[in-house]
Design an enzyme around this catalytic site. Structure first.
Site, PDB file in Angstrom:
ATOM      1  N   THR A  87       0.871  -1.174   0.000  1.00  0.00           N
ATOM      2  CA  THR A  87       0.000   0.000   0.000  1.00  0.00           C
ATOM      3  C   THR A  87       0.909   1.225   0.000  1.00  0.00           C
ATOM      4  O   THR A  87       1.652   1.442   0.965  1.00  0.00           O
ATOM      5  CB  THR A  87      -0.894   0.030   1.256  1.00  0.00           C
ATOM      6  OG1 THR A  87      -1.645  -1.183   1.312  1.00  0.00           O
ATOM      7  CG2 THR A  87      -1.852   1.211   1.202  1.00  0.00           C
ATOM      8  N   LYS A 162      -7.888   1.296  -3.124  1.00  0.00           N
ATOM      9  CA  LYS A 162      -7.556   0.886  -1.749  1.00  0.00           C
ATOM     10  C   LYS A 162      -7.772   2.041  -0.759  1.00  0.00           C
ATOM     11  O   LYS A 162      -8.390   1.857   0.293  1.00  0.00           O
ATOM     12  CB  LYS A 162      -6.094   0.422  -1.723  1.00  0.00           C
ATOM     13  CG  LYS A 162      -5.471   0.268  -0.359  1.00  0.00           C
ATOM     14  CD  LYS A 162      -5.693  -1.086   0.235  1.00  0.00           C
ATOM     15  CE  LYS A 162      -5.172  -1.142   1.658  1.00  0.00           C
ATOM     16  NZ  LYS A 162      -5.403  -2.414   2.299  1.00  0.00           N
ATOM     17  N   LYS A 237      -1.995   5.024   8.574  1.00  0.00           N
ATOM     18  CA  LYS A 237      -1.170   5.087   7.356  1.00  0.00           C
ATOM     19  C   LYS A 237      -2.057   5.271   6.115  1.00  0.00           C
ATOM     20  O   LYS A 237      -1.816   6.145   5.290  1.00  0.00           O
ATOM     21  CB  LYS A 237      -0.340   3.797   7.212  1.00  0.00           C
ATOM     22  CG  LYS A 237       0.396   3.712   5.885  1.00  0.00           C
ATOM     23  CD  LYS A 237       0.981   2.339   5.580  1.00  0.00           C
ATOM     24  CE  LYS A 237       1.480   2.328   4.134  1.00  0.00           C
ATOM     25  NZ  LYS A 237       2.080   1.067   3.728  1.00  0.00           N
TER      26      LYS A 237
HETATM   27  P1  NAD Z   1       6.163  -5.649   7.348  1.00  0.00           P
HETATM   28  O1  NAD Z   1       6.862  -4.487   7.965  1.00  0.00           O
HETATM   29  O2  NAD Z   1       5.861  -6.853   8.182  1.00  0.00           O
HETATM   30  O3  NAD Z   1       6.978  -6.164   6.053  1.00  0.00           O
HETATM   31  C1  NAD Z   1       7.733  -5.338   5.217  1.00  0.00           C
HETATM   32  C2  NAD Z   1       9.029  -6.069   4.917  1.00  0.00           C
HETATM   33  O4  NAD Z   1       9.794  -5.317   3.971  1.00  0.00           O
HETATM   34  C3  NAD Z   1       9.914  -6.234   6.155  1.00  0.00           C
HETATM   35  O5  NAD Z   1      10.190  -7.609   6.364  1.00  0.00           O
HETATM   36  C4  NAD Z   1      11.168  -5.421   5.820  1.00  0.00           C
HETATM   37  O6  NAD Z   1      12.354  -5.986   6.357  1.00  0.00           O
HETATM   38  C5  NAD Z   1      11.155  -5.469   4.319  1.00  0.00           C
HETATM   39  N1  NAD Z   1      11.914  -4.392   3.679  1.00  0.00           N
HETATM   40  C6  NAD Z   1      11.981  -3.082   4.043  1.00  0.00           C
HETATM   41  N2  NAD Z   1      12.785  -2.401   3.198  1.00  0.00           N
HETATM   42  C7  NAD Z   1      13.227  -3.307   2.288  1.00  0.00           C
HETATM   43  C8  NAD Z   1      14.082  -3.221   1.160  1.00  0.00           C
HETATM   44  N3  NAD Z   1      14.644  -2.046   0.791  1.00  0.00           N
HETATM   45  N4  NAD Z   1      14.326  -4.346   0.443  1.00  0.00           N
HETATM   46  C9  NAD Z   1      13.758  -5.528   0.823  1.00  0.00           C
HETATM   47  N5  NAD Z   1      12.946  -5.681   1.874  1.00  0.00           N
HETATM   48  C10 NAD Z   1      12.682  -4.580   2.591  1.00  0.00           C
HETATM   49  O7  NAD Z   1       4.812  -5.054   6.727  1.00  0.00           O
HETATM   50  P2  NAD Z   1       3.520  -5.886   6.226  1.00  0.00           P
HETATM   51  O8  NAD Z   1       2.506  -5.903   7.332  1.00  0.00           O
HETATM   52  O9  NAD Z   1       3.976  -7.141   5.587  1.00  0.00           O
HETATM   53  O10 NAD Z   1       2.946  -4.867   5.143  1.00  0.00           O
HETATM   54  C11 NAD Z   1       3.506  -4.779   3.838  1.00  0.00           C
HETATM   55  C12 NAD Z   1       2.630  -3.848   3.009  1.00  0.00           C
HETATM   56  O11 NAD Z   1       1.307  -4.395   2.950  1.00  0.00           O
HETATM   57  C13 NAD Z   1       2.501  -2.424   3.549  1.00  0.00           C
HETATM   58  O12 NAD Z   1       2.529  -1.533   2.477  1.00  0.00           O
HETATM   59  C14 NAD Z   1       1.147  -2.444   4.257  1.00  0.00           C
HETATM   60  O13 NAD Z   1       0.550  -1.169   4.302  1.00  0.00           O
HETATM   61  C15 NAD Z   1       0.363  -3.400   3.372  1.00  0.00           C
HETATM   62  N6  NAD Z   1      -0.749  -4.074   4.037  1.00  0.00           N
HETATM   63  C16 NAD Z   1      -0.590  -4.640   5.266  1.00  0.00           C
HETATM   64  C17 NAD Z   1      -1.664  -5.271   5.884  1.00  0.00           C
HETATM   65  C18 NAD Z   1      -1.517  -5.906   7.242  1.00  0.00           C
HETATM   66  O14 NAD Z   1      -2.547  -6.256   7.838  1.00  0.00           O
HETATM   67  N7  NAD Z   1      -0.306  -6.090   7.753  1.00  0.00           N
HETATM   68  C19 NAD Z   1      -2.917  -5.327   5.223  1.00  0.00           C
HETATM   69  C20 NAD Z   1      -3.036  -4.781   3.952  1.00  0.00           C
HETATM   70  C21 NAD Z   1      -1.952  -4.147   3.369  1.00  0.00           C
END
Ligand code: NAD
Length: 291
Positions: A87, A162, A237
């Site tokens: 997102t 979204k 966010k």
């Molecule tokens: P998260 O923080 O658990 O995962 C993000 C991952 O990206 C981490 O493991 C981090 O180490 C990695 N990362 C950061 N910078 C990086 C880079 N330069 N190269 C490679 N890896 C890198 O977050 P999440 O909960 O998995 O969410 C991911 C996305 O999905 C976000 O944009 C969030 O808004 C969206 N989202 C999350 C949810 C939820 O319920 N968690 C629901 C819908 C959408």
């Protein structure tokens, strides 16, 4: 398919695992060094992307997406698909898509709804912006990671869908919680309130499927001490992204702005951080008319 997967966090990890379990060859990279069963680890994002038919990103925000796109696009072959499921702001989604198109790639922005539970169960909903060719190629992967994928139009439109959805959700959850708190003070039983509203014109997903009152309606985070579910800071966010988009598109979104301000206060100045976004109900319950 040969797939690169960048960002193996709470969402990306189980999504990559599901693709691998379905028989795809998945190579993964995460700066945190995460290891996912069935996914071949790579030492850099560029290496994870080299020679793949589809490169999926699942990252925290638009700034990181732009940085990762700079790393992976040069190592992707013409005709491959860059599929971002994070997102992020609409502008970053459109900028990355343009960069990908200039390199001869297909690009899709495909943010998801359904949370960690949906990612694990393979029941996410994808809201997709981008070209038809890319959508056709990625459809098979959407079917594994999710239960529904809606093609919303050109690049950026997935992110637009979204944030519009979540702006409605944030504002609706707030008003549902404040209505329960008002009903409490008027001596109206919560079960009676639910029975009426869930079958009347005030019904919504927040009331009917995700009721913020413990012990009422279906099982929800309210029945588990408001452990997320969908954390208040993630709602903040998305509301901020909606406000950013409203500003750049010159759209008037007063309730979206009010919802953003309330979740900001809840997360940053009160005790909302780490709680489910429906924990607005106990928050309102402890407050009076003029504060
Ligand atoms: P998260 O923080 O658990 O995962 C993000 C991952 O990206 C981490 O493991 C981090 O180490 C990695 N990362 C950061 N910078 C990086 C880079 N330069 N190269 C490679 N890896 C890198 O977050 P999440 O909960 O998995 O969410 C991911 C996305 O999905 C976000 O944009 C969030 O808004 C969206 N989202 C999350 C949810 C939820 O319920 N968690 C629901 C819908 C959408």
């Amino acid at each position: 398919m040969n797939i690169g997967f960048i960002g193996l966090g709470n969402m990306g990890g189980p999504m990559a695992a599901n693709l691998a379990a379905a028989g795809h060859a998945v190579t993964g990279f995460d700066t945190a060094g995460v290891v996912i069963e069935g996914v071949t680890p790579a030492t850099t994002a560029a290496k994870a992307a080299t020679g793949q038919e589809v490169v999926i990103t699942m990252l925290p925000n638009g700034q990181i997406l732009r940085a990762v796109a700079d790393q992976v696009i040069p190592s992707m072959q013409a005709g491959a698909v860059l599929l971002d499921c994070s997102t992020v702001d609409v502008e970053s989604a459109r900028a990355v898509a343009e960069q990908a198109h200039n390199a001869g790639l297909s690009a899709l922005d495909a943010p998801v709804s359904g949370g960690v539970g949906g990612a694990t169960a393979g029941t996410l909903t994808f809201m997709v912006g981008g070209d038809d060719a890319g959508f056709q190629i990625a459809s098979e992967l959407f079917d594994i990671m999710g239960q529904k994928a809606v093609h919303c139009g050109p690049s950026g439109n997935g992110q637009a869908a979204k944030i519009c959805n979540n702006m409605i959700l944030g504002a609706t959850m707030i008003v549902t919680c404040e209505a329960f708190a008002l009903a409490d003070k008027l001596g109206l039983d919560r079960q009676a309130m639910f029975d009426v509203v869930s079958t009347s014109s005030g019904y919504s997903w927040s009331m009917n499927a995700y009721c913020p009152a413990p012990g009422i309606g279906p099982q929800t985070p309210a029945d588990n001490g408001y452990t997320p579910g969908f954390a208040a800071e993630l709602m903040l966010k998305d509301l901020r992204l909606a406000q950013q988009a409203a500003e750049s598109a010159d759209a008037d979104t007063p309730l979206g702005a009010a919802a953003t301000a309330l979740y900001k206060q809840f997360v940053e100045d009160e005790d909302g951080l780490g709680k489910d976004f429906s924990a607005m109900l106990p928050r309102f319950k402890t407050r009076g008319h003029d504060r």
